[in-house]
Design a protein around this motif. Structure first.
Motif, short mmCIF file in Angstrom:
data_model
loop_
_atom_site.label_atom_id
_atom_site.label_comp_id
_atom_site.label_asym_id
_atom_site.label_seq_id
_atom_site.Cartn_x
_atom_site.Cartn_y
_atom_site.Cartn_z
N THR A 108 3.51 -9.09 -7.16
CA THR A 108 3.44 -7.78 -7.82
C THR A 108 4.13 -6.73 -6.96
OG1 THR A 108 1.27 -7.32 -6.83
CG2 THR A 108 1.29 -8.27 -9.05
N HIS A 135 4.24 -2.60 -6.47
CA HIS A 135 3.47 -1.39 -6.76
C HIS A 135 4.26 -0.19 -6.25
CE1 HIS A 135 -0.14 0.91 -7.65
NE2 HIS A 135 0.05 1.54 -6.51
N ASP A 173 1.51 6.04 -10.56
CA ASP A 173 1.25 4.70 -10.04
C ASP A 173 1.77 3.70 -11.06
OD1 ASP A 173 -0.58 4.64 -7.55
OD2 ASP A 173 -1.49 6.17 -8.82
N THR A 231 2.74 -0.62 -11.61
CA THR A 231 2.70 -1.97 -11.09
C THR A 231 3.48 -2.90 -12.00
OG1 THR A 231 0.51 -1.57 -10.15
CG2 THR A 231 1.19 -3.86 -10.33
#
Length: 119
Positions: free
Chosen positions: A49, A51, A74, A76
């Motif tokens: 992942t 981020h 934010d 992801t």
């Protein structure tokens, strides 16, 4: 016991070696004066992942108008696919805009200041 400890330390070392963060910092200027900062951070985790965080803070006073702003994004991703996203903007102490997007069962669930819906 020693072999198990060395193996555990090696696994921990390798997992942290593949997880890294990058950050870029900017100054926000208006009429040549610094009024705030913006930071963009990228973390890549061992599970694949990615981020990203964009955070900005600024304060400006022009004539009789005093404005303070804080914004945070934010996001992801995994394998190039958006897993989640959120944004929050606070202006002069009051939340102006907020939005949360999450991948649920192949569809994006959106919860925002304008309501809830699915894409």
């Amino acid at each position: 016991m020693l072999k198990k400890t060395i193996y555990s330390a090696l696994v921990l070392l390798l997992s942290t070696a593949f997880s890294f963060a990058q950050a870029i910092h900017f100054d926000i200027t208006m009429f040549g004066d610094k009024i705030g900062t913006m930071t963009i951070t990228r973390n890549i985790n061992p599970d694949g992942t990615e981020h990203y965080v964009l955070e900005s803070k600024s304060r400006a006073k022009v004539l009789w108008i005093d404005r303070e702003n804080y914004t945070r994004y934010d996001v992801t991703y995994k394998d190039g696919k958006l897993l989640s996203s959120s944004v929050k903007e606070i202006e002069n102490g009051a939340v102006k805009v907020w939005n949360n997007v999450t991948l649920v069962g192949g569809k994006y669930a959106v919860d925002s200041y304008k309501g809830k819906y699915t894409l």
